[in-house]
Structures are given as C-alpha cells and as structure tokens.
Design an enzyme around this catalytic site. Structure first.
Site, PDB file in Angstrom:
ATOM      1  N   ASN A  83      26.465  16.767  13.479  1.00 20.61           N
ATOM      2  CA  ASN A  83      27.028  16.598  14.819  1.00 20.61           C
ATOM      3  C   ASN A  83      26.113  15.762  15.697  1.00 20.61           C
ATOM      4  O   ASN A  83      26.392  14.599  15.963  1.00 20.61           O
ATOM      5  CB  ASN A  83      27.282  17.971  15.453  1.00 20.61           C
ATOM      6  CG  ASN A  83      28.150  17.896  16.688  1.00 20.61           C
ATOM      7  OD1 ASN A  83      28.064  16.954  17.471  1.00 20.61           O
ATOM      8  ND2 ASN A  83      29.004  18.885  16.884  1.00 20.61           N
ATOM      9  N   ASP A  84      25.008  16.340  16.124  1.00 20.96           N
ATOM     10  CA  ASP A  84      24.138  15.680  17.097  1.00 20.96           C
ATOM     11  C   ASP A  84      23.547  14.374  16.580  1.00 20.96           C
ATOM     12  O   ASP A  84      23.333  13.442  17.355  1.00 20.96           O
ATOM     13  CB  ASP A  84      23.014  16.631  17.512  1.00 20.96           C
ATOM     14  CG  ASP A  84      23.552  17.959  18.009  1.00 20.96           C
ATOM     15  OD1 ASP A  84      24.518  17.940  18.792  1.00 20.96           O
ATOM     16  OD2 ASP A  84      23.038  19.005  17.590  1.00 20.96           O
ATOM     17  N   VAL A  85      23.292  14.285  15.271  1.00 22.17           N
ATOM     18  CA  VAL A  85      22.629  13.090  14.731  1.00 22.17           C
ATOM     19  C   VAL A  85      23.575  11.900  14.630  1.00 22.17           C
ATOM     20  O   VAL A  85      23.146  10.797  14.287  1.00 22.17           O
ATOM     21  CB  VAL A  85      22.011  13.387  13.348  1.00 22.17           C
ATOM     22  CG1 VAL A  85      20.943  14.455  13.460  1.00 22.17           C
ATOM     23  CG2 VAL A  85      23.066  13.770  12.330  1.00 22.17           C
TER      24      VAL A  85
END
Length: 483
Positions: free
Chosen positions: A403-405
């Site tokens: 998600n965040d990456v």
C-alpha cells in the site's frame, strides 16, 4: 604454563571467531551467498562460546569453590536457550519473523545489561573509564531491551495504536537526563569511594529502572509504519551495548561482534530512513504513523473491481509485468503460488520482474527473504532505484498486499505524512492490478490515490486464493510451465 595455555587458546579462538563474523557478514551482502554467510557466522559464535569455557582453567582462588556450579549453570542456560531458539526458529511463520527479530534483539540488549549488572553489583568496576563504559553499555542495553519488547508488542498486535499523551517529549527528555545524571553520579561514587546518598545497590537498580523506562517511553509513541526503522535502531543499540561490555570484560570476540552489529545496524537504519525520506530523529520524535483523516472527496475516480481470472489472462497476454510484493503476501503465505504463476507467464514469453521497496513489509529485507523462500531466482528481484524507470514501459504492475510503498501521494500531495518518501512508480504502468482483501488503508492508515486511478483495478481476496484463480485461468488457455 597450565594457566597461560588456555588464555592463548581463548585469544586464538576469539580471533578466528571475529574473522568468521566479518567474512560471514560480507557474504550476507548477496542473496546468493547469504545462507553460507549465516552458517559461517554461526560457526564463529559456537567457537567463541566453546572457548569461553576455557576460562574455567584460569580462575582466581576466590572463585574456585563455585567453579563446578557456575559451569553447570552455563551448560543448563545454553541447553535451555539453544533448544528454545531452535524450536522457535523452525516454528515461526514468515509473517511473525519481525516479531521474533525484535524479541531476539531485545534479548541481546538484555544480555549486555546483565553483564553490566554483574560488574556493577559485584563491585568489579573501579577504574573511571571502565565505569563509564560499563554504565553506558548498561543504559543502551536497557533501552534496547524494553524498546524492543514494545516494538514486538506493536508488531504482534498486542499494542495496536501508538500511545501519545501531552508533554510526552518533555517527559522523555526528563527521563533521559535523569538516567544520564544517575550514571554520572554512580561513576563518581565508584571512582572516589564517597558514600552515596542512598545505598549503592539501590542506586544502580534505580539507574537500570530508568533505562528500561526510557526505552518504553521512546517506543510507545512511534507509529506502526516506522517499525522497520525502529527494529534497525535497536539492532544498532544492542550491538553497541554488547561491544562496550566486551571492552569491560576484555573479550575481543564480544567487542568485534558487537561493533560489527552496531555499525551494520546503524547503516541499515540510515538506509531505511533515507528510503522514507526522513531522519532518524524524525522517526523517534515525531508522530508519523498516526491515523490520518481523508475526505472521500479528496480522491478523484472510483474503485473498479476485477475478477482474478480476468486479471490473470490480461497478464498472460502482456509483454512486460512487474510484481510488487507487500506484507499482505506474507500474511496469505502466497509466495509459492505467486512463483508458480510467474513461471506460467514466463512460459508464455512474458518478461517478469519483482520490484522491492526497502521498507516493504514490517522489517528490512522481509520481501527478499519471502521470495527467496519460494525459490524465486535472485536475478528477477530488483530494488527500487534500479527498477523505477521501467514502470513507464511496463504493461502491467501487479501489487500484492502493498500500500504505502506505491502511494503516489508521496510525490504529489505536500499535506501527506509520507510526502517526499521514495515510492515504487506503479502508477506509471499502463495497467495496475492491486490484490487486497478489502479497501483498507494499509499499515500507515493513509488513503492511496493509486487505487482510484483510471489505469487501476482492484482484485479483492486473500492473495493466495486470488493467485490460485489466476493460475487456473491461465492454465485454462492450455498453457503449462515449460519443463
């Protein structure tokens, strides 16, 4: 001669062990040679432990009556600790590896603190320089022990949210100063022989208590998204503490091993912080990881579900596919099915690579280990800096449990907590498929605009189950893996 020979053997063994530590660490720099590097370092540690029993042949007359009892206790401790480590190491799931690393790292800090406690409570420290080194190692080891335990609790879900209260930074600073002042006062008392305000054993116990409290207070406010960096920091702390206590004991193996671990942990910490575009101080003293409220109106587009089979077939007819694994893949234990799917694509002439972000997962290197466990060839695994330019010419980017990456807000939204963090440019691929169990926001609890993009489709479900359906769909076209 009888007492000199054991010391010569200990020195020679420690030197050999130090060489094995360094050579093993060098081999760990490549996934191809890492397993042999780990074995070599392990052999070095076994040699150093075995050599330590030779000290039994060179003890003072005062210690002689307790020699057999102490050797027996050491053997029992080795048996219990070794058996538990062997059992837990074989039993632990890949998803629980970060928790185990945090626990074992804390045990290393605790061991350094225990050495310091024996020296301080036993009255063995008289020289001022040795007292300072002992107390510094005790403080760092205590912080590492309690901080690593809190990190373990966060990773294991026991502490699910950061704990923050008003004035917390002031409180942390106060505890740090008090701990340092206590350490200085103890060193002065040990050196001068002046009677302390309270009994010396109580003073030393208070010092250790404040050190443990400091580790807890530093770690509690840190958000879950920062845990990879936190693990690296405490790994460095443990190494430094062990190295300092090795100096106190005049043990070369401990000194070299501790300083190597400390230096490696520090370098890894700096690399992790750089990968998040943040400083180490920013990780320790700010509130990244706090849930962030986003209005749905801030997002342009809508979520577009797609069936797993359709996504699999689309990749079968692509020319180039880049796969981005995340923690969700580890949770689903889908790495074996993923590589099976990759081999099907390769048999169809599709170029496939894996893109790895430095802080993907919950500990440094977790995705590399996950793929290696499935037998993925190392030449298919590419790091962020070496693959980011390839996304613009990629037909499909397959995001599995990440998600965040891959959140483009890190490039485009100055108000985002992750703004400036280097990401994998999955959004620049012609088509993006995101495998997720639901519409969750990921570990940092930040909405990802990629999922709403015109070129993105959501493939909902457990990663392993989704991959099974993709494999079935591709095989339904009459394609099998080449022998």
């Amino acid at each position: 001669m009888f007492t000199t020979l054991p010391m010569l053997l200990i020195g020679a063994t420690d030197l050999a062990a130090a060489f094995l530590f360094l050579f093993g660490l060098k081999r760990m720099s490549s996934p191809v040679t890492a397993p042999s590097g780990i074995r070599l370092a392990g052999i070095g540690m076994l040699a150093a432990i075995a050599a330590s029993f030779l000290y039994a042949l060179h003890v003072s007359p005062a210690a002689s009556p307790h020699l057999l009892a102490n050797v027996a206790l050491a053997l029992v401790a080795l048996a219990v600790g070794g058996s538990f480590a062997w059992w837990s190491g074989r039993k632990v799931a890949m998803t629980a590896m970060p928790q185990m690393v945090a626990l074992y790292n804390g045990m290393g800090g605790g061991a350094a603190g225990a050495i310091a406690a024996v020296e301080l409570f036993g009255g063995h420290v008289q020289d001022l320089s040795v007292a300072i080194v002992t107390l510094l190692g005790a403080m760092i080891g205590s912080v590492s022990l309690s901080g690593s335990l809190i990190a373990w609790a966060k990773l294991d879900g026991i502490l699910s949210h950061p704990l923050r209260v008003p004035g917390q930074r002031v409180a942390n600073g106060t505890v740090s100063v008090v701990t340092l002042l206590l350490g200085i006062y103890i060193a002065v008392v040990l050196q001068s022989g002046v009677a302390p305000v309270i009994a010396l054993p109580s003073l030393i116990a208070l010092f250790f208590g404040f050190g443990l409290l400091l580790g807890i207070m530093i770690t509690l406010p840190i958000g879950g998204a920062d845990m990879p960096v936190v693990i690296s920091i405490y790994n460095a702390f443990t190494g430094v503490a062990v190295g300092l206590e090795g100096y106190v004991l005049q043990n070369p193996a401990l000194m070299i091993a501790g300083m190597v671990v400390g230096a490696a942990g520090l370098l890894l910490t700096l690399l992790m912080a750089k990968a998040m575009n943040r400083s180490v101080a920013n990780v320790l003293f700010t509130n990244f990881g706090t849930p962030v409220a986003h209005k749905q109106g801030d997002i342009v587009g809508e979520l577009k579900p797609m069936a797993p089979g359709d996504a699999g077939i689309a990749m079968r007819y692509a020319n180039k596919v880049i796969i981005i694994p995340g923690y969700g893949l580890a949770v689903a234990q889908g790495q074996q099915k993923l590589y099976e799917f990759v081999k099907l694509l390769q048999a169809a002439g599709v170029e496939v690579k894996f893109a790895i972000h430095p802080v993907a997962g919950r500990m440094p290197g977790q995705m590399d280990v996950l793929l290696a466990e499935a037998g993925v060839p190392y030449d298919l695994i590419v790091q962020l800096d070496d693959i980011n330019d390839d996304f613009a010419t990629t037909d499909v980017a397959l995001v599995i449990g990440a998600n965040d990456v891959v959140n483009p807000a890190a490039r485009t939204d100055p108000s985002s907590p992750i703004f400036g963090m280097p990401i994998l440019n999955a959004d620049k691929a012609k088509q993006v498929f995101v495998v997720k169990r639901g519409d969750g926001k990921g570990y940092a609890d930040i909405v990802n605009p990629l999922f709403y993009g015109a070129n993105c489709n959501m493939v909902y479900g457990d990663a392993q189950a989704v991959l099974v359906k993709m494999i079935e769909a591709v095989r339904g076209l009459g394609l099998s893996v080449a022998a």
